[in-house]
Design an enzyme around this catalytic site. Structure first.
Site, PDB file in Angstrom:
ATOM      1  N   ASP A  23       0.854  -1.199   0.000  1.00 17.91           N
ATOM      2  CA  ASP A  23       0.000   0.000   0.000  1.00 17.91           C
ATOM      3  C   ASP A  23       0.885   1.242   0.000  1.00 17.91           C
ATOM      4  O   ASP A  23       2.055   1.195   0.352  1.00 17.91           O
ATOM      5  CB  ASP A  23      -0.931   0.017   1.222  1.00 17.91           C
ATOM      6  CG  ASP A  23      -2.194   0.852   1.008  1.00 17.91           C
ATOM      7  OD1 ASP A  23      -3.276   0.264   0.784  1.00 17.91           O
ATOM      8  OD2 ASP A  23      -2.099   2.107   1.037  1.00 17.91           O
ATOM      9  N   TYR A  30     -12.924   6.394 -14.231  1.00 21.21           N
ATOM     10  CA  TYR A  30     -13.030   5.186 -13.406  1.00 21.21           C
ATOM     11  C   TYR A  30     -13.634   4.043 -14.237  1.00 21.21           C
ATOM     12  O   TYR A  30     -13.097   2.931 -14.261  1.00 21.21           O
ATOM     13  CB  TYR A  30     -13.889   5.486 -12.176  1.00 21.21           C
ATOM     14  CG  TYR A  30     -13.957   4.374 -11.159  1.00 21.21           C
ATOM     15  CD1 TYR A  30     -13.067   4.324 -10.077  1.00 21.21           C
ATOM     16  CD2 TYR A  30     -14.918   3.362 -11.248  1.00 21.21           C
ATOM     17  CE1 TYR A  30     -13.131   3.305  -9.131  1.00 21.21           C
ATOM     18  CE2 TYR A  30     -14.984   2.343 -10.314  1.00 21.21           C
ATOM     19  CZ  TYR A  30     -14.099   2.314  -9.254  1.00 21.21           C
ATOM     20  OH  TYR A  30     -14.164   1.307  -8.318  1.00 21.21           O
ATOM     21  N   THR A  48     -16.968   1.191   2.119  1.00 20.38           N
ATOM     22  CA  THR A  48     -15.533   1.301   2.461  1.00 20.38           C
ATOM     23  C   THR A  48     -15.191   2.790   2.524  1.00 20.38           C
ATOM     24  O   THR A  48     -15.989   3.632   2.095  1.00 20.38           O
ATOM     25  CB  THR A  48     -14.627   0.655   1.383  1.00 20.38           C
ATOM     26  OG1 THR A  48     -14.574   1.546   0.259  1.00 20.38           O
ATOM     27  CG2 THR A  48     -15.101  -0.712   0.944  1.00 20.38           C
TER      28      THR A  48
HETATM   29  P1  NAD Z   1     -10.135   2.021  -0.044  1.00 21.89           P
HETATM   30  O1  NAD Z   1      -9.917   3.460  -0.345  1.00 21.89           O
HETATM   31  O2  NAD Z   1     -10.756   1.627   1.263  1.00 21.89           O
HETATM   32  O3  NAD Z   1      -8.760   1.216  -0.215  1.00 21.89           O
HETATM   33  C1  NAD Z   1      -7.910   1.423  -1.319  1.00 21.89           C
HETATM   34  C2  NAD Z   1      -6.471   1.247  -0.858  1.00 21.89           C
HETATM   35  O4  NAD Z   1      -5.617   1.393  -2.002  1.00 21.89           O
HETATM   36  C3  NAD Z   1      -6.040   2.328   0.160  1.00 21.89           C
HETATM   37  O5  NAD Z   1      -5.446   1.724   1.291  1.00 21.89           O
HETATM   38  C4  NAD Z   1      -5.035   3.168  -0.624  1.00 21.89           C
HETATM   39  O6  NAD Z   1      -3.992   3.719   0.188  1.00 21.89           O
HETATM   40  C5  NAD Z   1      -4.488   2.172  -1.630  1.00 21.89           C
HETATM   41  N1  NAD Z   1      -3.931   2.850  -2.803  1.00 21.89           N
HETATM   42  C6  NAD Z   1      -4.530   3.815  -3.559  1.00 21.89           C
HETATM   43  N2  NAD Z   1      -3.690   4.235  -4.515  1.00 21.89           N
HETATM   44  C7  NAD Z   1      -2.534   3.519  -4.372  1.00 21.89           C
HETATM   45  C8  NAD Z   1      -1.292   3.522  -5.060  1.00 21.89           C
HETATM   46  N3  NAD Z   1      -1.069   4.339  -6.098  1.00 21.89           N
HETATM   47  N4  NAD Z   1      -0.318   2.663  -4.644  1.00 21.89           N
HETATM   48  C9  NAD Z   1      -0.536   1.839  -3.586  1.00 21.89           C
HETATM   49  N5  NAD Z   1      -1.687   1.802  -2.898  1.00 21.89           N
HETATM   50  C10 NAD Z   1      -2.679   2.637  -3.282  1.00 21.89           C
HETATM   51  O7  NAD Z   1     -11.017   1.483  -1.275  1.00 21.89           O
HETATM   52  P2  NAD Z   1     -11.893   0.150  -1.491  1.00 21.89           P
HETATM   53  O8  NAD Z   1     -13.295   0.574  -1.619  1.00 21.89           O
HETATM   54  O9  NAD Z   1     -11.523  -0.921  -0.563  1.00 21.89           O
HETATM   55  O10 NAD Z   1     -11.408  -0.210  -2.975  1.00 21.89           O
HETATM   56  C11 NAD Z   1     -10.547  -1.280  -3.276  1.00 21.89           C
HETATM   57  C12 NAD Z   1     -10.718  -1.637  -4.754  1.00 21.89           C
HETATM   58  O11 NAD Z   1     -12.061  -2.051  -4.993  1.00 21.89           O
HETATM   59  C13 NAD Z   1     -10.452  -0.480  -5.720  1.00 21.89           C
HETATM   60  O12 NAD Z   1      -9.798  -0.970  -6.870  1.00 21.89           O
HETATM   61  C14 NAD Z   1     -11.840  -0.002  -6.068  1.00 21.89           C
HETATM   62  O13 NAD Z   1     -11.890   0.637  -7.322  1.00 21.89           O
HETATM   63  C15 NAD Z   1     -12.589  -1.321  -6.077  1.00 21.89           C
HETATM   64  N6  NAD Z   1     -14.034  -1.195  -5.923  1.00 21.89           N
HETATM   65  C16 NAD Z   1     -14.569  -0.560  -4.845  1.00 21.89           C
HETATM   66  C17 NAD Z   1     -15.949  -0.429  -4.753  1.00 21.89           C
HETATM   67  C18 NAD Z   1     -16.626   0.285  -3.592  1.00 21.89           C
HETATM   68  O14 NAD Z   1     -17.811   0.591  -3.724  1.00 21.89           O
HETATM   69  N7  NAD Z   1     -15.947   0.558  -2.493  1.00 21.89           N
HETATM   70  C19 NAD Z   1     -16.771  -0.971  -5.756  1.00 21.89           C
HETATM   71  C20 NAD Z   1     -16.190  -1.631  -6.823  1.00 21.89           C
HETATM   72  C21 NAD Z   1     -14.814  -1.736  -6.895  1.00 21.89           C
END
Ligand code: NAD
Length: 250
Positions: free
Chosen positions: A37, A157, A192
């Site tokens: 991360d 996105y 999240t």
């Molecule tokens: P989150 O923000 O809780 O966690 C994302 C993590 O990725 C964070 O800890 C952040 O520090 C890390 N991160 C971001 N950019 C980074 C980089 N350049 N290098 C290293 N680490 C990095 O988000 P989440 O909701 O748990 O999302 C996780 C994944 O799931 C993402 O790919 C998101 O697009 C996908 N997603 C989320 C949802 C939702 O509704 N939450 C829905 C569909 C898909």
């Protein structure tokens, strides 16, 4: 328990939301986990918490868009945890909210870099490590329902997540002979920290777009990821797996 004892896993974006739930479930199933991360303090804390579950774990602070950092992190993971069997490319960001005609150009480039280019870079280095070990592996790329349909004010996105699905399908064919299975997971809206910036009214309206009438939880996504990582999913490759409470069903 998804029976992952003796396996080594990478989880990117592993300190928050879906990634954290995945890292915890893989560790609960016996896998050694490298937590990658951006957040240096958090990767250490998360790895320490996973070690308390009785598995090996390391934290690596890096930016997944940095080709050299990603290559070094794969090397460190293999050396310190003893191999690489599972990789969950999950790190991602939401990005600016604006219509395509007004979308900020720098914001577009950043979202494509973090949500798509990083998956290519991580997967590339992971495939090379898995191929040279000759034991195969399972790669799970985090897409989204927005990897299948559009969503207002989120063109970068949606474009990045559609790209993740195409990359996954293509790579699955290319590396099946290396015994590497590659799949994409498409969550609906999940509660999240990524959604923290969203207007509560918009969030509430989103609930009714899911047949189940609510947002999902990180654990509900993690269960699918852990199954795809396990030997039970031996016939699963090249597929987009929805875990979306029925969002795409109508
Ligand atoms: P989150 O923000 O809780 O966690 C994302 C993590 O990725 C964070 O800890 C952040 O520090 C890390 N991160 C971001 N950019 C980074 C980089 N350049 N290098 C290293 N680490 C990095 O988000 P989440 O909701 O748990 O999302 C996780 C994944 O799931 C993402 O790919 C998101 O697009 C996908 N997603 C989320 C949802 C939702 O509704 N939450 C829905 C569909 C898909």
């Amino acid at each position: 328990d998804y029976q992952l004892k003796g396996k080594v896993a990478i989880v990117t974006g592993g300190v928050s939301g879906i990634g954290l739930a995945v890292a915890e479930l893989l560790a609960d199933s016996g896998a050694a986990v490298a937590v990658w991360d951006l957040k240096a303090d958090a990767v250490e804390k998360t790895a320490e918490a996973l070690r308390k579950k009785g598995v090996k774990s390391i934290g690596i602070a890096l930016n997944v868009t940095d080709e050299h950092a990603v290559e070094a992190a794969v090397k460190q993971t293999v050396e310190e945890l003893g191999g690489l069997d599972i990789a969950v490319n999950n790190a991602g960001i939401g990005g600016p909210s604006a219509a395509s005609g007004d979308y900020p150009v720098e914001g577009w480039k950043n979202v494509i870099d973090v949500n798509l280019n990083s998956v290519f870079l991580c997967q590339r280095a992971q495939i090379q490590a898995m191929r040279s070990a000759g034991k195969g592996g399972s790669i799970i790329n985090m897409a989204s329902i927005l990897g299948q349909v559009g969503f207002g004010n989120s063109s970068a996105y949606a474009a990045a997540k559609h790209g993740v699905v195409g990359l996954t399908q293509t790579a699955a064919w290319e590396h099946a002979a290396d015994k590497i299975r590659i799949n994409a997971v498409g969550p609906g809206f999940i509660a999240t920290p990524l959604l923290d910036k969203m207007d509560p009214k918009v969030k509430q309206a989103l609930e009714s777009k899911h047949a189940l009438g609510r947002l999902g939880t990180p654990d509900e996504v993690a269960a699918l990821v852990a199954w795809l990582a396990s030997a039970d999913a031996s016939f699963a490759t090249g597929t987009y797996y929805a875990i979306d409470g029925g969002y795409l069903a109508q």
